[in-house]
Write a protein that holds these residues in place. Structure first.
Motif, PDB file in Angstrom:
ATOM      1  N   ALA A 307      -2.408  -8.297  14.142  1.00 41.20           N
ATOM      2  CA  ALA A 307      -2.259  -8.208  12.684  1.00 41.20           C
ATOM      3  C   ALA A 307      -2.890  -6.927  12.146  1.00 41.20           C
ATOM      4  O   ALA A 307      -2.305  -6.228  11.302  1.00 41.20           O
ATOM      5  CB  ALA A 307      -2.894  -9.435  12.030  1.00 41.20           C
ATOM      6  N   ILE A 308      -4.087  -6.600  12.627  1.00 37.49           N
ATOM      7  CA  ILE A 308      -4.735  -5.356  12.197  1.00 37.49           C
ATOM      8  C   ILE A 308      -3.885  -4.155  12.604  1.00 37.49           C
ATOM      9  O   ILE A 308      -3.683  -3.209  11.829  1.00 37.49           O
ATOM     10  CB  ILE A 308      -6.143  -5.247  12.814  1.00 37.49           C
ATOM     11  CG1 ILE A 308      -7.055  -6.365  12.271  1.00 37.49           C
ATOM     12  CG2 ILE A 308      -6.762  -3.876  12.526  1.00 37.49           C
ATOM     13  CD1 ILE A 308      -8.394  -6.436  12.962  1.00 37.49           C
ATOM     14  N   TYR A 309      -3.368  -4.201  13.811  1.00 40.75           N
ATOM     15  CA  TYR A 309      -2.550  -3.105  14.331  1.00 40.75           C
ATOM     16  C   TYR A 309      -1.292  -2.904  13.487  1.00 40.75           C
ATOM     17  O   TYR A 309      -0.889  -1.760  13.233  1.00 40.75           O
ATOM     18  CB  TYR A 309      -2.182  -3.421  15.778  1.00 40.75           C
ATOM     19  CG  TYR A 309      -1.233  -2.447  16.426  1.00 40.75           C
ATOM     20  CD1 TYR A 309      -1.703  -1.248  16.955  1.00 40.75           C
ATOM     21  CD2 TYR A 309       0.127  -2.716  16.520  1.00 40.75           C
ATOM     22  CE1 TYR A 309      -0.836  -0.355  17.561  1.00 40.75           C
ATOM     23  CE2 TYR A 309       0.992  -1.828  17.126  1.00 40.75           C
ATOM     24  CZ  TYR A 309       0.503  -0.645  17.649  1.00 40.75           C
ATOM     25  OH  TYR A 309       1.367   0.244  18.241  1.00 40.75           O
ATOM     26  N   LEU A 310      -0.672  -3.986  13.048  1.00 35.58           N
ATOM     27  CA  LEU A 310       0.588  -3.882  12.309  1.00 35.58           C
ATOM     28  C   LEU A 310       0.425  -3.113  11.008  1.00 35.58           C
ATOM     29  O   LEU A 310       1.200  -2.190  10.709  1.00 35.58           O
ATOM     30  CB  LEU A 310       1.151  -5.275  12.030  1.00 35.58           C
ATOM     31  CG  LEU A 310       1.769  -6.015  13.215  1.00 35.58           C
ATOM     32  CD1 LEU A 310       2.254  -7.389  12.786  1.00 35.58           C
ATOM     33  CD2 LEU A 310       2.911  -5.220  13.819  1.00 35.58           C
ATOM     34  N   THR A 311      -0.553  -3.481  10.204  1.00 32.91           N
ATOM     35  CA  THR A 311      -0.723  -2.796   8.926  1.00 32.91           C
ATOM     36  C   THR A 311      -1.199  -1.360   9.122  1.00 32.91           C
ATOM     37  O   THR A 311      -0.721  -0.433   8.456  1.00 32.91           O
ATOM     38  CB  THR A 311      -1.714  -3.547   8.022  1.00 32.91           C
ATOM     39  OG1 THR A 311      -2.881  -3.899   8.798  1.00 32.91           O
ATOM     40  CG2 THR A 311      -1.106  -4.797   7.452  1.00 32.91           C
ATOM     41  N   LEU A 312      -2.123  -1.158  10.043  1.00 37.50           N
ATOM     42  CA  LEU A 312      -2.639   0.183  10.278  1.00 37.50           C
ATOM     43  C   LEU A 312      -1.545   1.103  10.823  1.00 37.50           C
ATOM     44  O   LEU A 312      -1.374   2.235  10.357  1.00 37.50           O
ATOM     45  CB  LEU A 312      -3.821   0.126  11.248  1.00 37.50           C
ATOM     46  CG  LEU A 312      -4.558   1.438  11.513  1.00 37.50           C
ATOM     47  CD1 LEU A 312      -5.149   1.990  10.230  1.00 37.50           C
ATOM     48  CD2 LEU A 312      -5.656   1.233  12.544  1.00 37.50           C
TER      49      LEU A 312
END
Length: 435
Positions: A307-312
């Motif tokens: 999830a963190i990877y997706l937005t970043l």
């Protein structure tokens, strides 16, 4: 001749194997790139154990729970926690991207990017609605759930089987005894397989450094640093305070799970440690029924690192390609990511798969921009996997406490006395697990 006592620890063996693998990959990159089968073989051996171990654990755990209402309540609470943690992770990745702006100033022309390298990821991104997702949980045959090795179909089959045994206690008693016996054998087999963890770690690190090399990071170092910072902030600002509210220290839990976390770091995969996490969390004092329900579900519904990877990564592509995004567009993107972050569990390169799936439904962001990330994705996959594993371990403890199914005294004792365990710790943990 026995190894020196420090080298008896699986933790030290894996650590040394990683260092040796990095050395081989750096000085002999061609040879290092050829060692990937060692890692694939180890992960494959553990993966073949996941479905039967999850089945035995859940069935045995369900029969130990007091009633079916407790099971339903546990699942609802776990899913609510998963979506809350995912939403926070998405917001944290977005915040980090806005503050550090890793893609600013790159001015990439998407028409010059080679999107052909995304073919292996786009084949996993077929759009699925809630109905299709629900139907995918039902295996074609009973044995089909074990054949594919997917966790959620096994979870469904285990629930049905466990409910049936609970409804017919006299007839189900010998069946349950057989399942418990099979589980003991499976954990013993797992303990033997885990002795190969250093070999798998050696192959994985040699391949990563030999195939990609530190120089492949290049101008994308800011993106990698931003991602690692976001994952660290999630641990420090979200999981650590939640752990403290529940009466334990996160760093003690990390020390207790040091061997599992090191294996995840080396293999860039969460799957090899799922069986070990089950027995270690039960050994902490969490009820086996709660562990069996929450942990496998978390592997599909609580991918906070992804999830963190997706937005970043999405904001990085927008910044690098000079694509402005409005507030409504960002809100739509976050809503889509709440689903796509849970759609690629168990798939090789799951972070890129989920990212491609997200961008295909957001026309404002170019899918071809994902090609910018392929070269360094391997270096970020470790942080994705580590963050998700730690989050799932915490979630199991949280839900166990909410259900009154956690021995807090045992939890405190085990975390206070946490130290590197022997390579056969799976047997020890299984022996300590309450039945």
């Amino acid at each position: 001749m026995r190894l020196a006592r420090p080298l008896n620890s699986l933790y030290m063996q894996v650590l040394l194997a990683m260092a040796l693998g990095m050395t081989v990959g750096h000085f002999w990159p061609s040879a290092g790139a050829m060692l990937k089968p060692l890692s694939d073989a180890f992960v494959g051996l553990v993966r073949m154990m996941i479905a039967p171990i999850v089945f035995c654990t859940i069935v045995s755990g369900i029969t130990s729970l007091a009633n079916r209402q407790a099971i339903g309540r546990t699942i609802v609470r776990a899913l609510a926690l998963f979506y809350l943690l995912t939403a926070v992770a998405l917001a944290l990745g977005l915040f980090t991207a806005f503050v550090l702006r890793p893609g600013a100033g790159m001015h990439i022309d998407v028409h010059h990017l080679d999107s052909s390298i995304l073919a292996q990821y786009t084949k996993h991104t077929q759009a699925r609605g809630l109905v299709e997702f629900g139907l995918s949980l039902i295996p074609e045959t009973m044995l089909g759930a074990f054949e594919k090795g997917e966790v959620l179909p096994v979870l469904l089959l285990s629930l049905l089987f466990g409910f049936s045994l609970s409804s017919h206690p006299s007839a189900g008693r010998p069946v349950l005894a057989l399942i418990d016996g099979v589980a003991q054998i499976l954990f013993h087999v797992l303990a033997m397989i885990m002795r190969l963890a250093p070999l798998g770690a050696f192959g994985a690190m040699a391949f990563t450094v030999g195939r990609f090399g530190i120089r492949s990071v290049g101008s994308l170092a800011i993106l990698m640093v931003s991602f690692y910072v976001a994952c660290a902030l999630f641990l420090v600002l979200v999981l650590a305070p939640l752990a403290r509210l529940h009466g334990f220290a996160l760093w003690r839990l990390l020390r207790y799970l040091r061997e599992e976390l090191l294996i995840v770091l080396a293999t860039s995969s969460t799957e090899p440690v799922l069986p070990r996490l089950i027995v270690k969390l039960e050994s902490l004092g969490c009820d086996k029924g709660v562990v069996g329900l929450v942990l496998p579900a978390g592997y599909s519904f609580n991918l906070d690192g992804t999830a963190i990877y997706l937005t970043l990564a999405s904001l990085f592509i927008a910044q690098a390609c000079d694509v402005p995004l409005s507030a409504p567009q960002i809100a739509t993107m976050l809503a889509v990511m709440l689903l796509t972050s849970k759609g690629a569990a168990g798939v090789s390169g799951s972070g890129l798969v989920a990212l491609v799936a997200t961008l295909t439904v957001i026309p404002d962001l170019p899918v071809a921009g994902v090609a910018l990330l392929v070269g360094v994705d391997r270096f970020m996959s470790e942080a994705r996997a580590l963050t998700s594993v730690i989050s799932n371990a915490c979630a199991v403890i949280f839900v166990s406490m909410w259900e009154g199914a956690c021995d807090r005294t045992r939890l405190a004792q085990r975390l206070s006395a946490a130290r590197p365990s022997r390579p056969d710790c799976a047997d020890d943990a299984a022996a300590d697990t309450p039945t």
